[in-house]
Each structure stands twice: as C-alpha cells, then as structure tokens.
Design a protein around this motif. Structure first.
Motif, mmCIF file in Angstrom:
data_model
loop_
_atom_site.group_PDB
_atom_site.id
_atom_site.type_symbol
_atom_site.label_atom_id
_atom_site.label_comp_id
_atom_site.label_asym_id
_atom_site.label_seq_id
_atom_site.Cartn_x
_atom_site.Cartn_y
_atom_site.Cartn_z
ATOM 1 N N PRO A 101 40.082 20.848 27.052
ATOM 2 C CA PRO A 101 40.261 19.446 26.839
ATOM 3 C C PRO A 101 39.358 18.644 25.564
ATOM 4 C CG PRO A 101 40.123 19.709 29.206
ATOM 5 C CD PRO A 101 39.521 21.017 28.538
ATOM 6 N N VAL A 102 39.925 17.734 24.980
ATOM 7 C CA VAL A 102 39.257 17.241 23.894
ATOM 8 C C VAL A 102 39.618 15.784 24.199
ATOM 9 C CG1 VAL A 102 39.003 16.707 21.464
ATOM 10 C CG2 VAL A 102 39.671 18.978 22.243
ATOM 11 N N PHE A 103 38.342 14.794 24.045
ATOM 12 C CA PHE A 103 38.263 13.525 24.536
ATOM 13 C C PHE A 103 37.841 12.544 22.984
ATOM 14 C CE2 PHE A 103 37.059 15.995 28.437
ATOM 15 C CZ PHE A 103 38.166 15.789 29.015
ATOM 16 N N LEU B 13 48.547 14.725 22.496
ATOM 17 C CA LEU B 13 47.568 13.801 22.425
ATOM 18 C C LEU B 13 48.118 12.296 23.076
ATOM 19 C CD1 LEU B 13 44.761 13.426 20.663
ATOM 20 C CD2 LEU B 13 46.074 12.075 19.371
ATOM 21 N N MET B 14 47.373 11.984 24.002
ATOM 22 C CA MET B 14 47.509 10.847 24.674
ATOM 23 C C MET B 14 46.631 9.404 24.198
ATOM 24 S SD MET B 14 49.983 11.915 26.656
ATOM 25 C CE MET B 14 50.308 10.814 27.802
ATOM 26 N N LEU B 15 47.314 8.593 23.624
ATOM 27 C CA LEU B 15 46.463 7.603 22.985
ATOM 28 C C LEU B 15 46.517 6.105 23.977
ATOM 29 C CD1 LEU B 15 46.970 7.674 19.061
ATOM 30 C CD2 LEU B 15 44.790 7.585 20.280
ATOM 31 N N TRP C 217 35.560 7.453 15.218
ATOM 32 C CA TRP C 217 36.100 7.974 16.200
ATOM 33 C C TRP C 217 35.069 8.977 16.473
ATOM 34 C CZ3 TRP C 217 40.177 7.069 19.404
ATOM 35 C CH2 TRP C 217 41.028 6.122 19.089
ATOM 36 N N HIS C 218 34.728 8.923 17.757
ATOM 37 C CA HIS C 218 33.697 10.065 18.315
ATOM 38 C C HIS C 218 34.657 10.902 19.256
ATOM 39 C CE1 HIS C 218 30.192 11.828 20.483
ATOM 40 N NE2 HIS C 218 30.671 11.504 21.447
ATOM 41 N N ILE C 219 34.675 12.229 18.875
ATOM 42 C CA ILE C 219 35.257 13.203 19.504
ATOM 43 C C ILE C 219 34.545 14.186 20.177
ATOM 44 C CG2 ILE C 219 37.104 14.951 19.141
ATOM 45 C CD1 ILE C 219 37.834 13.569 16.565
ATOM 46 N N THR C 220 34.651 14.520 21.482
ATOM 47 C CA THR C 220 33.875 15.418 22.395
ATOM 48 C C THR C 220 34.699 16.238 23.173
ATOM 49 O OG1 THR C 220 32.145 15.321 23.785
ATOM 50 C CG2 THR C 220 33.661 13.538 23.979
ATOM 51 N N ARG D 169 36.884 0.421 21.668
ATOM 52 C CA ARG D 169 38.064 -0.101 20.917
ATOM 53 C C ARG D 169 39.219 0.598 21.594
ATOM 54 N NH1 ARG D 169 37.940 -4.283 17.120
ATOM 55 N NH2 ARG D 169 39.787 -3.343 16.218
ATOM 56 N N GLY D 170 39.196 1.889 21.781
ATOM 57 C CA GLY D 170 40.289 2.970 22.240
ATOM 58 C C GLY D 170 39.973 4.146 22.500
ATOM 59 N N ALA D 171 40.706 4.994 23.117
ATOM 60 C CA ALA D 171 40.301 6.166 23.538
ATOM 61 C C ALA D 171 41.577 7.132 23.407
ATOM 62 C CB ALA D 171 39.846 6.242 24.928
ATOM 63 N N PHE D 172 41.437 8.531 23.584
ATOM 64 C CA PHE D 172 42.417 9.399 23.776
ATOM 65 C C PHE D 172 41.930 10.567 24.404
ATOM 66 C CE2 PHE D 172 40.429 11.429 19.963
ATOM 67 C CZ PHE D 172 40.377 12.712 20.308
#
Length: 292
Positions: A53-55, A76-78, A6-9, A65-68
């Motif tokens: 905000p966090v993405f 959190l919205m997945l 998971w890459h978080i930014t 394959r996925g995002a939030f």
C-alpha cells in the motif's frame, strides 16, 4: 502549490500519526479512508492485495489538507481537495513513474486528477462510476415487511457468503473481489457483519453487511440480492435490519454508498431514511488520450 507539498509514504503508522486527526475531522466524507486504514492496521497490509500500500497527505503550514491511499491492485482513493490540489498530486505521481489503474474521489476532485493524469501520461481516463454517499436520518423500515425474517450469518454460511461476495463484485462492475473471498467471509462472520433475509422456509434471498465502527461511524455494505429474488422487498428489509443494528451499537453515523445509475436502490434508501451527503466519481486509466 508545488507538487512536493504532497508527502508520500509506505508507512501506515507514520501516515495515521500525521493524517489521522484530519481524517477523523470529517468522518463521513473520509469514511473509506478510515475504514480501509483500520482494516490494514488490524488485519495486515496485504489484506486487499499482494502489492505494498501507498499513502499520502497534503500538508502546508503544519496543517493537513488532504490525503490518499492505494492498496494495489486497487485504484487511488482521494479525499475531497481544493482547486489545483488534485492536479498537483497527479503531476507528482506521474513524475515518480507511478502506474495507476484509476482514481475514486469526490466529483470535482476525481475529474481534476483524471484530466491531469491523462495529460501527463497520454492515457484514456474513462468515467466508470458515479456514486452517492448517504447518511441515515430517521430510520423508517418498509411496511409491510416481505415474508421471512433476518438472520446473522454464521460459520455454516461461509460458502454462501463467499459465492455471494464474488457475485456482488461482478454485479457492481468490478473485475474481481478486492479481498480473498474466504478471508472476507471469515472476517465478517467473526464480528457478525453480515445479515441474511430468509424466506419462511429458511432460504437466504438477500444480504446486507455492516463494517466495524470506526471514528463513531458504521458503513452499510455490501447489499446484494441475486437477480432471481429482486423486486420483492428483500433488500429493503435486510438493509433496514442492519441499519437498526448499527444504531443499536451507538453509531454516531450510519453511512452507505449507492450507484447513481441505479435509480431503484437510490429511491429505496431514501425511503428508509437515508439522506444525500456527497457525490463521488471513479475513472479508469487505459491506453488512449482523453477524459470522458
């Protein structure tokens, strides 16, 4: 899968550059992510609250394959995820020390994330809502229509819109509006995004909104009728009106969410021509230690 997949930014541009094609690949299932990130891009990162905000995106072998996303103080919205992927994200966010009020996602994804979050944080993950996503097939307005007519809200209706927006958030069980009511009303008025159903004497008795078109789709939200006006067909009439407006704007998809606990609204939307797409669940995280 390792948590580091998971890459978080906090960088919206970076997130959309990397995850935008993935989100647009399944626009109906990703409608919330597409709509919210477009609002953040166009109206500023603090439109939903004062926090940053966090993405995040799940990427493996060059494929997303996925995002939030999360717009504090919101949940959190997945996007829908495969087995183990939501748990991996929960593990990574818990290790970061993130504090979350809850999660909203497709049923299995939400349950997996909540279970792992509860195990790692010793919080009580309580199911607070189940929703169903619908898409419009053939629009079938109810006949006969209730007395009255539709009218697009204008600047003169600002106070009414603000009041009904707050009442709507309370009616669906939220602790408060996700946006400033005045800013919400102004944004909707600017593009004709709310329609009233009025009685013959000009009294607004129900409202329905449409979101701006993103990735070819338009969402119908919110739909609200004050308690004293319910059961008279007003919600169905105004929902049919805005659904037709969305179709007239050449929307490829017209979508809406309903509370699965509300059998009346689910039956209404299906009579109007909406068909089920997917079910979603939301969990709140509080002091305790169990998933319910």
């Amino acid at each position: 899968m390792t948590p580091t997949d998971w890459h978080i930014t906090g960088d919206l541009t970076d997130f959309l550059t990397r995850a935008g094609e993935f989100l647009r690949s399944r626009p109906a299932l990703h409608t919330v992510h597409l709509t919210v990130t477009e609002a953040l891009r166009g109206r500023g990162l603090r439109v939903y609250g004062e926090g940053d905000p966090v993405f995040g995106l799940l990427e493996r072998d060059g494929e997303v394959r996925g995002a939030f996303f999360r717009t504090p103080p919101g949940r959190l919205m997945l996007t829908p995820l495969g087995g183990g992927e939501a748990g991996g994200l929960a593990a990574q966010l818990a290790a970061r020390g993130d504090e979350l009020p809850g999660v909203m996602a497709e049923l299995d994804t939400a349950a997996e994330f909540a279970e792992e979050w509860g195990r790692r944080t010793d919080l009580d993950c309580r199911l607070y809502a189940r929703q169903r996503l619908y898409r419009l097939g053939e629009l079938t307005p109810q006949r006969p229509s209730p007395p009255g007519r539709p009218r697009v809200a204008t600047a003169d209706d600002r106070e009414q819109l603000m009041r009904w927006y707050v009442e709507f958030t309370e009616a669906i069980g939220e602790s408060g509006p996700s946006q400033d009511p005045g800013e919400w009303a102004d944004a909707r008025i600017a593009y004709g995004g709310i329609t009233f159903w009025e009685t013959p004497d000009g009294t607004p008795v129900s409202m329905a909104g449409i979101t701006p078109k993103v990735a070819g789709q338009v969402g119908v939200a919110p739909v609200y009728t004050p308690a004293e006006f319910r059961g008279r067909g007003y919600a169905g009439a105004v929902t049919a009106e805005v659904s037709g407006m969305a179709r007239a704007a050449n929307a490829e998809e017209v979508l809406l969410f309903t509370d699965l606990a509300n059998s009346t609204s689910n039956a209404l939307y299906q009579r109007l021509g909406y068909r089920p797409v997917e079910d979603f669940a939301g969990y709140d995280f509080r002091a305790g230690s169990s998933v319910r």
